[in-house]
Design a protein around this motif. Structure first.
Motif, mmCIF file in Angstrom:
data_model
loop_
_atom_site.group_PDB
_atom_site.id
_atom_site.type_symbol
_atom_site.label_atom_id
_atom_site.label_comp_id
_atom_site.label_asym_id
_atom_site.label_seq_id
_atom_site.Cartn_x
_atom_site.Cartn_y
_atom_site.Cartn_z
ATOM 1 N N ASP A 330 1.020 -1.260 -0.134
ATOM 2 C CA ASP A 330 -0.048 0.047 -0.069
ATOM 3 C C ASP A 330 0.810 1.337 0.033
ATOM 4 O O ASP A 330 0.637 2.263 -0.677
ATOM 5 C CB ASP A 330 -0.898 -0.160 1.387
ATOM 6 C CG ASP A 330 -1.775 1.116 1.040
ATOM 7 O OD1 ASP A 330 -2.694 1.468 0.327
ATOM 8 O OD2 ASP A 330 -1.787 2.181 2.123
ATOM 9 N N THR A 334 0.098 3.127 -3.122
ATOM 10 C CA THR A 334 -0.870 4.416 -2.883
ATOM 11 C C THR A 334 0.049 5.572 -2.564
ATOM 12 O O THR A 334 0.021 6.789 -3.008
ATOM 13 C CB THR A 334 -1.647 4.284 -1.615
ATOM 14 O OG1 THR A 334 -2.521 3.146 -2.146
ATOM 15 C CG2 THR A 334 -2.577 5.553 -1.187
ATOM 16 N N ARG A 375 -3.229 -4.270 -6.377
ATOM 17 C CA ARG A 375 -3.621 -2.667 -6.007
ATOM 18 C C ARG A 375 -3.501 -1.789 -7.072
ATOM 19 O O ARG A 375 -4.158 -0.932 -7.030
ATOM 20 C CB ARG A 375 -2.685 -2.254 -4.710
ATOM 21 C CG ARG A 375 -2.843 -2.787 -3.444
ATOM 22 C CD ARG A 375 -1.835 -2.792 -2.401
ATOM 23 N NE ARG A 375 -2.229 -3.421 -1.163
ATOM 24 C CZ ARG A 375 -2.310 -4.411 -0.708
ATOM 25 N NH1 ARG A 375 -2.162 -5.432 -1.513
ATOM 26 N NH2 ARG A 375 -2.646 -4.680 0.341
#
Length: 618
Positions: A330, A334, A375
């Motif tokens: 992540d 992100t 992701r």
């Protein structure tokens, strides 16, 4: 005040208050007492606090000398049983210097107390407020700690080279509490103080619950989160560590960088290599910074050679199947915006820290790239070179190494020709690499340390070509405390890092000697600060530029790691002149997903970094 009328209940003898010696005469104006190893009689003091192994007394007649402490520790597991804070006593005893390690400072203390006599009880015990000017309790003292220098024996630089050229215990310098942080804290040794406006400098420092803080006094190096960043010749001596509370309560275990705490009243004492405050009772958290975590970086890859993104992340002993995989993925997907290429360090082999001879890390890296695919939808791939078993340091059996994650929709290796664990890379005419990817090595230089992983890349359209050097130099293991006896402190591994800077820098210089327009990016965990000799040497030899400087990131915001009392930068990115000329202020970010985080949200002990760089051919 109330005078005792019963002697038998105390087991002590009452006597008139007459002093043949003062506390200041015991503590003296240096680190070591002028009365060390001698006996004394008839010392008068006010009991200001009690601990499990003794008590602290303060002079009833301060001397107005800023160099001398007016309080001292009386070591005894029995003498304080029938005494309370507020008692004025007289006693005989011995002056002793104690330390538990040769690298620590000595603590001046009173030992073998005898003929303890109570003069009066119920006297007021007032703490000294740090950050203020005081005159009524301790005499005239300025109680704001110095903010830059630790000791006069450091010659102006606590990270100066050579290290350990002198020792406080041998020189025993006079204290200069207005100039040097260690002298300031030593001049308050044994004193009951209050810290107001307390700010936490990160999560708990150790398993004992100790906590680094600073108070309501002037500081330097303050970053936007409220922490204090190591800068050139300033490693924040104005900080102090909160030790174990004297009443048995426990310090809060939820502190984060920048949290404010309730006021702390306690004893200043040198413990286990650091000046600490031992609270009378544990503080509590008053408030926390907002937001809990930083926003994702604004840096994004445009998929073209003039704006590819490059991430760097030490993912701390990363193993297959571990619980941190989603969090690390992540962070990359992100918070770093799914970079084109990610330099990663501390990738362990497929069996983790099991010492079984396994060196391959394909499962470890596949777990991470698969999580990234889920992701981002990007089919991330990876490249690495296996080390020789147990030859590159780190946890035994873990075989940590450097690796690259990359987006194959944007870049690929240029004429791939992987080297092995024993192949030393070289620069060939072109410039090109003998092994791509391959490891930089030199006899004796990278022993028990990670070898830099070098690769040459091209964009899929052929318009971009660039070299990357993924670094993880020797750690600072073996360093001594910044508040320890050796001066300047021992910066563990610095000679190894100097040698590694020479070899790594020379390799890069060979590329640029053939093509001064080459795009070169060196990044990773250099285990050193930009202003200290190994990295100064690396910049000089390699010809690369520090991307923090190029992009104009404020010095106090250059941090990727919290250690002890400070935020600091061990992870760096350096680029060649051709790359540097296109870098703007918003093209480089340190993303503080770990230094700001609560303990349960930490994925690594390092923060990641991301940059947008132009690697187009010229």
């Amino acid at each position: 005040m109330k005078f005792f009328t019963s002697l038998t209940a105390l087991g002590l003898i009452l006597a008139p208050c007459a002093s043949a010696i003062t506390v200041a005469e015991i503590t003296g104006n240096k680190y070591l007492s002028p009365l060390s190893r001698s006996a004394f009689t008839n010392l008068t003091g006010l009991v200001i606090a009690k601990g499990p192994n003794g008590l602290w007394i303060r002079s009833t007649n301060p001397d107005d000398n800023e160099q001398t402490s007016e309080s001292v520790y009386v070591f005894s597991r029995t003498v304080g049983a029938n005494l309370d804070a507020g008692d004025i006593i007289t006693l005989d005893g011995n002056v002793t210097e104690f330390r538990s390690s040769n690298d620590f400072l000595f603590l001046t203390e009173v030992t073998t107390p005898r003929n303890v006599q109570v003069v009066s009880t119920g006297n007021p015990v007032e703490p000294v407020v740090l950050g203020a000017q005081t005159s009524d309790i301790l005499g005239v003292k300025d109680l704001s700690p110095p903010t830059e220098q630790y000791s006069g024996l450091d010659n102006g630089d606590v990270f100066g080279v050579p290290n350990n050229v002198s020792r406080i215990s041998q020189v025993n310098p006079q204290l200069d509490p207005k100039q040097y942080g260690m002298d300031f804290w030593e001049s308050l040794s044994g004193e009951l103080v209050t810290i107001q406006g307390v700010t936490a400098l990160g999560r708990q420092a150790n398993r004992f619950g100790d906590q680094w803080v600073y108070g309501d006094w002037p500081v330097t190096g303050q970053n936007s989160r409220g922490g204090l960043t190591v800068t050139d010749r300033d490693s924040n001596p104005e900080t102090i560590i909160v030790g174990s509370p004297l009443d048995g309560t426990r310090n809060p275990n939820t502190t984060k960088l920048g949290d404010t705490l309730t006021d702390i009243t306690g004893i200043v004492q040198y413990n286990f290599g650091f000046y600490s405050i031992l609270p009378l009772t544990a503080p509590s958290v008053k408030s926390s910074r907002s937001p809990d975590l930083p926003s994702p970086a604004n840096v994004k890859s445009k998929g073209q050679c003039n704006a590819l993104s490059f991430g760097d992340y030490n993912i701390e002993n990363f193993t297959p199947g571990n619980s941190r995989i989603p969090l690390v993925a992540d962070h990359i997907a992100t918070y770093l915006g799914a970079p084109t290429v990610v330099f990663v360090q501390e990738v362990q082999d497929n069996s983790g820290a099991t010492n079984d001879g396994v060196v391959d890390a394909n499962l470890t890296l596949s777990d991470l790239t698969q999580a990234l695919r889920e992701r981002t939808g990007i089919p991330y791939d990876f490249v690495d070179v296996d080390p020789v078993n147990n030859a590159d340091g780190g946890q035994p059996g873990g075989n940590i190494r450097n690796a690259y994650l990359f987006n194959p929709n944007e870049v690929r290796l240029y004429k791939p020709n992987p080297g092995s664990s024993t192949d030393a890379n070289a620069v060939l005419p072109g410039p090109s690499l003998r092994f791509n990817p391959g490891r930089i090595d030199s006899p004796g230089v990278f022993t028990s340390s990670r070898k830099p992983l070098v690769a040459q890349w091209e964009t899929l359209d052929g318009k971009g070509n660039f070299f990357t050097v993924n670094v993880h130099w020797t750690s600072k293991g073996g360093s001594t405390s910044l508040q320890g006896d050796p001066r300047p402190p021992v910066n563990g591994g610095i000679q190894n890092r100097n040698a590694q800077a020479n070899v790594t820098g020379s390799f890069i210089a060979q590329i640029l000697a053939q093509d001064n327009q080459a795009a070169v990016i060196a990044a990773g965990d250099f285990n050193e600060f930009a202003s200290v000799e190994p990295l100064e040497r690396f910049v000089q030899i390699s010809g690369l530029q520090d991307l923090d400087v190029v992009s104009g990131i404020p010095e106090v915001e250059r941090y990727t790691y919290t250690f002890g009392s400070s935020q600091q930068q061990l992870d760096h990115m350096y680029v060649s002149d051709q790359v540097a000329k296109f870098v703007g202020r918003k093209d480089y970010e340190h993303v503080h997903v770990n230094t700001w985080a609560a303990e349960e949200d930490v994925a690594s002990d390092h923060d990641p970094t991301v940059a947008s760089l132009n690697v187009c051919k010229r």
